[in-house]
Write a protein that holds these residues in place. Structure first.
Motif, mmCIF file in Angstrom:
data_model
loop_
_atom_site.group_PDB
_atom_site.id
_atom_site.type_symbol
_atom_site.label_atom_id
_atom_site.label_comp_id
_atom_site.label_asym_id
_atom_site.label_seq_id
_atom_site.Cartn_x
_atom_site.Cartn_y
_atom_site.Cartn_z
ATOM 1 N N TYR A 35 6.277 -4.575 5.692
ATOM 2 C CA TYR A 35 5.693 -4.044 6.740
ATOM 3 C C TYR A 35 6.839 -2.349 6.717
ATOM 4 O O TYR A 35 5.471 -1.722 6.770
ATOM 5 N N PRO A 36 7.130 -1.665 6.398
ATOM 6 C CA PRO A 36 7.234 -0.810 6.093
ATOM 7 C C PRO A 36 6.226 0.098 5.686
ATOM 8 O O PRO A 36 5.467 1.196 4.903
ATOM 9 N N HIS A 37 5.307 -0.486 4.318
ATOM 10 C CA HIS A 37 4.494 -0.118 3.602
ATOM 11 C C HIS A 37 2.980 0.346 4.812
ATOM 12 O O HIS A 37 2.664 1.645 4.999
ATOM 13 N N SER A 38 2.809 -0.801 5.291
ATOM 14 C CA SER A 38 1.686 -0.287 6.393
ATOM 15 C C SER A 38 1.833 0.955 7.254
ATOM 16 O O SER A 38 1.575 1.588 8.096
ATOM 17 N N GLN A 40 8.209 -9.237 10.223
ATOM 18 C CA GLN A 40 8.780 -10.694 9.326
ATOM 19 C C GLN A 40 8.765 -10.451 9.058
ATOM 20 O O GLN A 40 9.016 -11.467 6.778
ATOM 21 N N ASP A 41 7.876 -10.098 7.484
ATOM 22 C CA ASP A 41 6.992 -9.775 6.375
ATOM 23 C C ASP A 41 8.374 -10.027 4.963
ATOM 24 O O ASP A 41 9.149 -8.855 4.519
ATOM 25 N N GLU A 42 8.497 -11.330 4.329
ATOM 26 C CA GLU A 42 10.197 -11.610 3.436
ATOM 27 C C GLU A 42 9.599 -11.055 2.224
ATOM 28 O O GLU A 42 10.673 -11.130 1.116
ATOM 29 N N LEU A 43 7.983 -10.650 2.334
ATOM 30 C CA LEU A 43 8.127 -9.457 1.130
ATOM 31 C C LEU A 43 8.450 -7.718 1.043
ATOM 32 O O LEU A 43 7.797 -7.353 -0.129
ATOM 33 N N ILE A 66 1.119 -1.427 0.011
ATOM 34 C CA ILE A 66 0.005 0.201 0.051
ATOM 35 C C ILE A 66 0.704 1.357 0.296
ATOM 36 O O ILE A 66 0.959 2.507 0.270
ATOM 37 N N HIS A 67 2.652 1.171 0.051
ATOM 38 C CA HIS A 67 3.223 2.284 -0.560
ATOM 39 C C HIS A 67 3.918 1.878 -1.553
ATOM 40 O O HIS A 67 4.762 1.611 -1.080
ATOM 41 N N LEU A 68 3.471 2.232 -2.798
ATOM 42 C CA LEU A 68 4.172 1.855 -3.868
ATOM 43 C C LEU A 68 5.792 1.865 -4.302
ATOM 44 O O LEU A 68 6.475 1.064 -4.520
ATOM 45 N N GLU A 69 6.084 3.009 -3.263
ATOM 46 C CA GLU A 69 7.460 4.130 -3.699
ATOM 47 C C GLU A 69 8.201 2.478 -2.842
ATOM 48 O O GLU A 69 9.925 2.492 -3.259
ATOM 49 N N ASN A 70 7.946 2.054 -2.121
ATOM 50 C CA ASN A 70 9.061 0.856 -1.061
ATOM 51 C C ASN A 70 8.921 0.004 -1.845
ATOM 52 O O ASN A 70 10.038 -1.017 -1.476
ATOM 53 N N LEU A 71 8.129 -0.914 -2.777
ATOM 54 C CA LEU A 71 9.200 -1.202 -3.980
ATOM 55 C C LEU A 71 10.205 -1.647 -4.368
ATOM 56 O O LEU A 71 10.840 -2.261 -5.880
#
Length: 386
Positions: free
Chosen positions: A274-277, A268-271, A170-175
């Motif tokens: 967590y920073p998105h949320s 510990q989300d492997e994708l 939910i924060h695509l910049e973090n991709l």
């Protein structure tokens, strides 16, 4: 025990309490039949009650049947009273191209956002006994579905009032993340980018099919946000950011303030989600938007069924808080008078447009149709209130 129920072309399975049915309907937005799975509370076919609806959006690579294990949670939660009786519809957001639509309108995938927000919702309201009002419609989704729940919640506040995103991007910049970029390079063995290289690469192609499709760019028909050297294509990434819930919040502050918002993610989300949320939480705090952020220690999918129980309870608590207005009070001024009668007559002859709440309020005899009988009943109510 298996029970067959005729509902267009559906197969039904009777669980210990609720009824689970799978079926299909024609989506105008996609121009094809789409599958759905629906959970109906125990006794649905023996009563005439109406129910709120939660629409569940599955993750990347899944279908409407990928998370059926939560039906047992619904059984136990309704049995012990921790949630109210509700209908839960699992949509099919899969695609033939890159395994997932991200519930977004795309020239490559099709209009998946419209299919959910309009076609599926209208079909469910017409086919099942629902409270056909935005206050009694909610969204829950996991991963890709978490993105979809947030996206549809933002764009369609006139249809959904409550939404919950589990482990969503939910924060695509973090991709634009060195770890994810390196995973994609490793899956390619530092060669050409191909959707079949591995799951993370396939997800990048899926995101691209939703956010940066390009029918003039064979053989993949997408523009990718990176090349096989790991360099970011900022022109493409800017197209992705036009679909970024974090950035879209700024344009929806007024409606978000009126909505019921939940999101969570494992630390510990492997994708690396967590920073998105966390970013979304901080942004909503900055704007004073009330919400529930529920971080937890865990991975991307390990706790999903427990967390879905949390969001079902979150929606149920919201549904239970809704107070119906005075029947017939179409202008919602707290009074029954001639102004309400004039508005209903105007609606019947096509001069007025009503919201879902006004339509519900105008249907005095609750027969699903607004006509002269409702006007007569409303006039009698007005005379009786004088």
């Amino acid at each position: 025990m298996i029970k067959y129920i005729v509902l267009f072309i559906c197969t039904s399975f009777l669980f210990s309490d609720g009824i689970v049915e799978t079926g299909s309907f024609y989506s105008e937005s996609l121009g094809e039949n789409r599958n759905y799975t629906i959970y109906l509370p125990e006794g649905y076919y023996e009563s005439d009650a109406e129910y709120p609806v939660v629409y569940f959006l599955h993750g990347f690579g899944g279908t409407n049947n990928s998370y059926n294990a939560f039906h047992s949670s619904l059984n136990s939660m309704m049995a012990n009273g921790s949630i109210m009786e509700m209908i839960v519809v699992s949509a099919d957001g899969s695609t033939d191209v890159y395994e997932g639509s991200f519930y977004t309108n795309s020239i490559l995938n099709g209009d998946y956002e419209d299919y959910i927000a309009y076609d599926l919702v209208n079909y469910i309201d017409e086919t099942f006994r629902t409270f056909a009002m935005k206050e009694f419609r909610a969204l829950s989704g996991h991963s890709m579905g978490g993105y979809g729940a947030f996206r549809l919640g933002l764009y369609h506040s006139d249809i959904f009032t409550s939404f919950a995103a589990h482990s969503g991007p939910i924060h695509l910049e973090n991709l634009n993340n060195p770890f994810l970029i390196n995973v994609i390079l490793i899956e390619a063995f530092f060669g050409e980018l191909d959707p079949d290289n591995g799951p993370t690469t396939m997800m990048m192609f899926g995101l691209s099919s939703a956010f940066s499709p390009n029918l003039d760019n064979p053989p993949w028909y997408v523009d990718l946000p990176m090349n096989n050297s790991g360099d970011v294509n900022w022109d493409v990434f800017e197209m992705w950011q036009a679909h970024d819930p974090y950035l879209l919040v700024d344009n929806h502050l007024e409606t978000l303030a009126m909505q019921n918002i939940y999101f969570d993610c494992g630390t510990q989300d492997e994708l690396q989600l967590y920073p998105h949320s966390e970013d979304m939480h901080n942004k909503l705090l900055e704007f004073g938007i009330e919400h529930t952020f529920a971080p937890y220690s865990g991975s991307h999918s390990g706790s999903i069924y427990q967390k879905l129980e949390d969001s079902f309870e979150f929606h149920s608590d919201y549904f239970s808080s809704i107070e119906f207005g005075l029947p017939g009070d179409v202008n919602e001024d707290g009074l029954l008078n001639i102004l309400d009668v004039v508005l209903v007559i105007g609606f019947i002859i096509g001069n007025n447009e009503f919201s879902e709440g006004q339509i519900s309020s105008s249907d005095i005899n609750a027969d699903g149709t607004i006509n002269v009988l409702d006007v007569v009943l409303l006039v009698n109510a007005v005379l009786g209130s004088d």
